[in-house]
Design a protein around this motif. Structure first.
Motif, mmCIF file in Angstrom:
data_model
loop_
_atom_site.group_PDB
_atom_site.id
_atom_site.type_symbol
_atom_site.label_atom_id
_atom_site.label_comp_id
_atom_site.label_asym_id
_atom_site.label_seq_id
_atom_site.Cartn_x
_atom_site.Cartn_y
_atom_site.Cartn_z
ATOM 1 N N TYR A 28 0.838 -1.200 0.382
ATOM 2 C CA TYR A 28 0.085 0.182 0.008
ATOM 3 C C TYR A 28 0.806 1.198 0.089
ATOM 4 C CZ TYR A 28 -3.127 3.174 0.904
ATOM 5 O OH TYR A 28 -3.820 4.482 1.616
ATOM 6 N N PHE A 32 1.124 3.956 -3.285
ATOM 7 C CA PHE A 32 0.834 5.736 -2.409
ATOM 8 C C PHE A 32 1.545 5.667 -3.086
ATOM 9 C CE2 PHE A 32 0.294 9.488 0.084
ATOM 10 C CZ PHE A 32 -0.607 9.773 0.218
ATOM 11 N N ASP A 35 2.267 6.977 -6.431
ATOM 12 C CA ASP A 35 1.298 7.538 -7.571
ATOM 13 C C ASP A 35 1.760 9.041 -6.760
ATOM 14 O OD1 ASP A 35 -0.099 5.499 -8.184
ATOM 15 O OD2 ASP A 35 -2.160 5.438 -6.454
ATOM 16 N N ARG A 57 -4.115 12.161 -1.451
ATOM 17 C CA ARG A 57 -5.564 11.088 -0.532
ATOM 18 C C ARG A 57 -7.269 11.311 -0.514
ATOM 19 N NH1 ARG A 57 -4.390 12.493 5.933
ATOM 20 N NH2 ARG A 57 -6.787 11.598 5.536
ATOM 21 N N ARG A 60 -8.162 9.601 -4.046
ATOM 22 C CA ARG A 60 -8.511 8.035 -3.586
ATOM 23 C C ARG A 60 -10.104 8.247 -3.007
ATOM 24 N NH1 ARG A 60 -3.736 4.366 -2.162
ATOM 25 N NH2 ARG A 60 -2.663 5.141 -4.357
ATOM 26 N N ASP A 63 -13.393 5.970 0.309
ATOM 27 C CA ASP A 63 -13.399 4.868 0.136
ATOM 28 C C ASP A 63 -12.110 4.264 0.734
ATOM 29 O OD1 ASP A 63 -16.139 4.884 0.645
ATOM 30 O OD2 ASP A 63 -16.026 4.007 -1.897
ATOM 31 N N ASP A 64 -11.095 4.648 0.792
ATOM 32 C CA ASP A 64 -9.572 4.155 0.729
ATOM 33 C C ASP A 64 -9.343 4.344 1.957
ATOM 34 O OD1 ASP A 64 -6.911 3.532 -0.410
ATOM 35 O OD2 ASP A 64 -6.586 5.671 0.522
ATOM 36 N N ASN A 67 -8.270 7.041 4.519
ATOM 37 C CA ASN A 67 -8.963 8.059 4.761
ATOM 38 C C ASN A 67 -10.520 7.632 5.654
ATOM 39 O OD1 ASN A 67 -8.061 9.950 3.680
ATOM 40 N ND2 ASN A 67 -8.446 9.065 1.435
#
Length: 68
Positions: A28, A32, A35, A57, A60, A63-64, A67
């Motif tokens: 993850y 992250f 990106d 953040r 994304r 729903d990430d 968050n």
């Protein structure tokens, strides 16, 4: 002995479970930051800034996992 989950009464965890958690966390974080680097390049910069991470953040969405 460290109490990992004080409210649920779990006092042991399998090594394979910890390894899976570590593997998922690393994957993850790597994705992250990859990106975030794309946002940095889009802004014609070479330095990753906090605002890039904040924007990632937001992009994304709610729903990430980070968050929640």
């Amino acid at each position: 002995m460290v109490d990992l989950f004080p409210r649920s009464g779990i006092n042991r965890i399998q090594v394979s479970a910890l390894q899976a958690l570590q593997e998922a966390t690393e994957a993850y974080i790597v994705q992250f930051f990859e990106d975030c680097i794309l946002l940095t390049q889009h802004a014609n910069r070479v330095t990753l800034q906090v605002r890039d991470m904040i924007l990632m953040r937001r992009l994304r969405g709610r729903d990430d996992i980070i968050n929640r």
